[in-house]
Design a protein around this motif. Structure first.
Motif, PDB file in Angstrom:
ATOM      1  N   SER A   5      18.144  48.791 -46.594  1.00 10.24           N
ATOM      2  CA  SER A   5      18.872  47.544 -46.859  1.00 10.24           C
ATOM      3  C   SER A   5      18.537  46.486 -45.819  1.00 10.24           C
ATOM      4  N   ARG A   6      18.396  46.920 -44.583  1.00 11.03           N
ATOM      5  CA  ARG A   6      18.067  45.971 -43.518  1.00 11.03           C
ATOM      6  C   ARG A   6      16.685  45.355 -43.749  1.00 11.03           C
ATOM      7  N   GLN A   7      15.709  46.185 -44.122  1.00  9.41           N
ATOM      8  CA  GLN A   7      14.363  45.673 -44.381  1.00  9.41           C
ATOM      9  C   GLN A   7      14.351  44.722 -45.573  1.00  9.41           C
ATOM     10  N   TYR A   8      15.141  45.067 -46.592  1.00  5.41           N
ATOM     11  CA  TYR A   8      15.210  44.198 -47.775  1.00  5.41           C
ATOM     12  C   TYR A   8      15.713  42.811 -47.365  1.00  5.41           C
ATOM     13  N   PHE A   9      16.785  42.794 -46.594  1.00  7.93           N
ATOM     14  CA  PHE A   9      17.374  41.519 -46.172  1.00  7.93           C
ATOM     15  C   PHE A   9      16.393  40.735 -45.301  1.00  7.93           C
ATOM     16  N   GLU A  10      15.661  41.415 -44.442  1.00  7.84           N
ATOM     17  CA  GLU A  10      14.681  40.735 -43.597  1.00  7.84           C
ATOM     18  C   GLU A  10      13.592  40.082 -44.444  1.00  7.84           C
ATOM     19  N   LYS A  11      13.185  40.754 -45.518  1.00  7.05           N
ATOM     20  CA  LYS A  11      12.158  40.181 -46.401  1.00  7.05           C
ATOM     21  C   LYS A  11      12.678  38.934 -47.114  1.00  7.05           C
ATOM     22  N   VAL A  12      13.925  38.988 -47.583  1.00  8.20           N
ATOM     23  CA  VAL A  12      14.511  37.813 -48.224  1.00  8.20           C
ATOM     24  C   VAL A  12      14.508  36.636 -47.263  1.00  8.20           C
ATOM     25  N   LYS A  13      14.933  36.878 -46.032  1.00 12.59           N
ATOM     26  CA  LYS A  13      14.976  35.802 -45.034  1.00 12.59           C
ATOM     27  C   LYS A  13      13.571  35.278 -44.733  1.00 12.59           C
ATOM     28  N   SER A  14      12.599  36.179 -44.681  1.00  9.33           N
ATOM     29  CA  SER A  14      11.230  35.731 -44.377  1.00  9.33           C
ATOM     30  C   SER A  14      10.673  34.864 -45.503  1.00  9.33           C
ATOM     31  N   TYR A  15      10.989  35.209 -46.761  1.00  5.77           N
ATOM     32  CA  TYR A  15      10.523  34.394 -47.886  1.00  5.77           C
ATOM     33  C   TYR A  15      11.175  33.010 -47.873  1.00  5.77           C
ATOM     34  N   LEU A  16      12.455  32.953 -47.567  1.00  8.75           N
ATOM     35  CA  LEU A  16      13.135  31.658 -47.487  1.00  8.75           C
ATOM     36  C   LEU A  16      12.508  30.799 -46.399  1.00  8.75           C
ATOM     37  N   THR A  17      12.198  31.408 -45.269  1.00  9.59           N
ATOM     38  CA  THR A  17      11.541  30.681 -44.177  1.00  9.59           C
ATOM     39  C   THR A  17      10.167  30.183 -44.615  1.00  9.59           C
ATOM     40  N   LYS A  18       9.427  31.033 -45.327  1.00 12.20           N
ATOM     41  CA  LYS A  18       8.102  30.652 -45.819  1.00 12.20           C
ATOM     42  C   LYS A  18       8.188  29.462 -46.786  1.00 12.20           C
ATOM     43  N   LEU A  19       9.265  29.421 -47.571  1.00 11.41           N
ATOM     44  CA  LEU A  19       9.467  28.331 -48.531  1.00 11.41           C
ATOM     45  C   LEU A  19      10.049  27.072 -47.898  1.00 11.41           C
ATOM     46  N   GLY A  20      10.348  27.146 -46.604  1.00  8.77           N
ATOM     47  CA  GLY A  20      10.900  25.980 -45.916  1.00  8.77           C
ATOM     48  C   GLY A  20      12.342  25.709 -46.259  1.00  8.77           C
ATOM     49  N   ILE A  21      13.089  26.748 -46.607  1.00  8.39           N
ATOM     50  CA  ILE A  21      14.501  26.592 -46.972  1.00  8.39           C
ATOM     51  C   ILE A  21      15.361  27.080 -45.810  1.00  8.39           C
ATOM     52  N   PRO A  22      16.011  26.173 -45.073  1.00  8.04           N
ATOM     53  CA  PRO A  22      16.854  26.601 -43.950  1.00  8.04           C
ATOM     54  C   PRO A  22      18.106  27.329 -44.443  1.00  8.04           C
ATOM     55  N   PHE A  23      18.607  28.267 -43.642  1.00  9.11           N
ATOM     56  CA  PHE A  23      19.771  29.048 -44.042  1.00  9.11           C
ATOM     57  C   PHE A  23      20.540  29.511 -42.814  1.00  9.11           C
ATOM     58  N   GLU A  24      21.789  29.894 -43.056  1.00  6.78           N
ATOM     59  CA  GLU A  24      22.613  30.536 -42.035  1.00  6.78           C
ATOM     60  C   GLU A  24      23.049  31.892 -42.571  1.00  6.78           C
ATOM     61  N   VAL A  25      23.174  32.887 -41.686  1.00  6.81           N
ATOM     62  CA  VAL A  25      23.678  34.203 -42.074  1.00  6.81           C
ATOM     63  C   VAL A  25      25.158  34.272 -41.728  1.00  6.81           C
ATOM     64  N   ASP A  26      25.975  34.620 -42.714  1.00  7.88           N
ATOM     65  CA  ASP A  26      27.420  34.771 -42.520  1.00  7.88           C
ATOM     66  C   ASP A  26      27.829  36.151 -43.024  1.00  7.88           C
ATOM     67  N   ALA A  27      28.163  37.038 -42.084  1.00  8.00           N
ATOM     68  CA  ALA A  27      28.487  38.418 -42.441  1.00  8.00           C
ATOM     69  C   ALA A  27      29.778  38.525 -43.255  1.00  8.00           C
ATOM     70  N   ARG A  28      30.576  37.455 -43.320  1.00  6.35           N
ATOM     71  CA  ARG A  28      31.841  37.503 -44.064  1.00  6.35           C
ATOM     72  C   ARG A  28      31.703  36.966 -45.491  1.00  6.35           C
ATOM     73  N   LEU A  29      30.488  36.594 -45.864  1.00  8.55           N
ATOM     74  CA  LEU A  29      30.266  36.109 -47.228  1.00  8.55           C
ATOM     75  C   LEU A  29      30.153  37.295 -48.173  1.00  8.55           C
ATOM     76  N   VAL A  30      31.209  37.537 -48.950  1.00 10.62           N
ATOM     77  CA  VAL A  30      31.210  38.694 -49.850  1.00 10.62           C
ATOM     78  C   VAL A  30      31.250  38.284 -51.314  1.00 10.62           C
ATOM     79  N   ARG A  31      31.556  37.013 -51.606  1.00 10.33           N
ATOM     80  CA  ARG A  31      31.690  36.510 -52.967  1.00 10.33           C
ATOM     81  C   ARG A  31      32.884  37.160 -53.678  1.00 10.33           C
TER      82      ARG A  31
END
Length: 423
Positions: free
Chosen positions: A232-258
């Motif tokens: 799961s950790r590797q999956y999340f790291e890949k998602v973040k790396s793709y967003l960075t590659k696309l130039g989409i800034p983001f913040e990580v919030d561990a309390r975001l559960v929807r």
């Protein structure tokens, strides 16, 4: 008796509906470029679909659904969200067997939730959403987020913030679930009745509680990020790396559960940072739901999607002072003077419309002055004035309203003349 609109609904009148049409057009155009295809599902479904698909510990199922029995005694519910109906259709029509995978779908339509109406939130609201079913690739998560961001940015919004989190896979969720139970159990009586029920059913939902969001236990609750297994950790790291590659800034919030039970792995929200937008800043929310297709009776199929409210989008545009470039006014208003000219004006307006122009004429038997005022109110670019004398000479007078310039044009050349000037 004077009838009024039901509370929590709205009439979208001419002058406003054009903004909705423009937004919907942009959304459809972007989806086409991303190779997403429209799907239209019924406005009501069997209630069990939402009990299983959305989750019986959610506020939507517990408090907000419009549910009724039909004449056959079947329990039906006006759809409160779009994902469960789309997945139901995906399963029912065996789209998982389509050779073109993943299946990428979008929808635009009304949803219904019984909640307290407030600015930008209605009991009947219009939702635009996308669902991508059949791919476990983290790049799919990034694509879905990129599509949502592109819609907002294309419409001109700048004060945006993307927040992401990972809920992990089943193993990670199980470990985090026990940690949450251990954290809340001794003081659960301090939280609301809903949270007390959720403690055993789905403790993750406690973190999404609106009543107790400021309770000290929320701030010190165990973070899901501390319980992610290596996969799961590797999956999340890949998602973040793709967003960075696309130039989409983001913040990580561990309390975001929807607020829905079917999410796992990536969850995200897009928020407005515009001053004066309001206390509720979320514009769009979504995430991955790898177990939902099985829950609704289909084969094991991963999925990810998002949904956004058009009403909230319009409110964000207003907060940033963005005027949509919707078409205003008409191309030509035909003014007729004399009985023969009135008869000819019916044909003339029809010819202009068939030539692709927005045209209108008088239907109130107004005098010339009244017809010119009507043309002005309709914001007509040109006025075509036809009298019996002009008709006898086979000509027509054209007035350009922005300049006041008048030109006599042969009647057979009217359409070509107007097309050239409008271009």
């Amino acid at each position: 008796m004077a009838f009024q609109i039901p509370r929590g609904t709205q009439d979208i009148l001419p002058g406003q509906v054009e903004k909705w049409q423009y937004i919907e057009k942009i959304a459809r155009d972007i989806c086409e470029r991303y190779n997403y295809h429209e799907i239209r599902t019924p406005i009501f479904e069997h209630t069990e679909l939402f009990l299983r698909g959305v989750g019986d510990t959610t506020d939507i199922v517990q408090k907000e659904m419009y549910t009724f029995e039909d004449k056959g005694g079947r329990s039906l519910t006006l759809r409160p969200e779009g994902t469960a109906p789309v997945v139901r259709s995906f399963v029912e029509h065996k789209m998982y067997g389509d050779p073109n995978q993943p299946v990428k779908l979008y929808y635009i339509g009304p949803m219904f939730r019984y909640e307290r109406p407030q600015a930008g939130r209605f009991r009947q609201f219009v939702q635009f959403g996308v669902e991508a079913l059949g791919s476990n690739d983290p790049a799919m998560d990034a694509e879905v987020i990129a599509l949502a961001m592109e819609l907002y940015q294309t419409l001109g919004l700048k004060q945006l913030k993307l927040v992401i989190n990972s809920l992990g896979d089943a193993e990670s969720r199980k470990a985090h679930r026990q940690a949450l139970i251990d954290h809340f159990q001794s003081r659960i009586h301090e939280l609301c009745e809903d949270c007390q029920v959720r403690l055993e059913k789905n403790p993750l939902r406690i973190l999404d509680c609106k009543k107790d969001r400021d309770h000290e236990l929320m701030a010190t609750a165990p973070s899901i990020l501390d319980y992610l297994n290596e996969e799961s950790r590797q999956y999340f790291e890949k998602v973040k790396s793709y967003l960075t590659k696309l130039g989409i800034p983001f913040e990580v919030d561990a309390r975001l559960v929807r607020g829905l039970d079917y999410y796992n792995h990536t969850t995200f929200e897009i928020m407005s940072d515009a001053e004066g937008f309001g206390a509720i800043t979320t514009l769009c929310g979504g995430g991955r739901y790898n177990g939902l297709v099985q829950e609704i009776g289909g084969p094991e199929t991963p999925g990810i999607g998002f949904a956004l409210s058009i009403e909230r989008l319009l409110a964000a545009l207003a907060a940033e002072g963005i005027a949509l470039p919707v078409r205003e006014g008409i191309d030509c208003y035909v003014v007729a003077v004399g009985e023969k000219a009135k008869g000819e004006s019916v044909l003339l307006v029809n010819q202009l419309r068939k030539a692709g122009m927005i045209a209108d004429k008088d239907y109130q038997d107004r005098k010339v002055k009244g017809q010119l005022k009507a043309a002005d109110r309709l914001n007509a670019k040109f006025v075509a004035i036809l009298g019996d004398d002009e008709l006898a000479k086979n000509v027509i007078n054209i007035k350009e309203m922005s300049t006041g310039e008048q030109t006599e044009v042969p009647l057979p050349s009217l359409i070509d003349f107007l097309k050239e000037r409008l271009a």
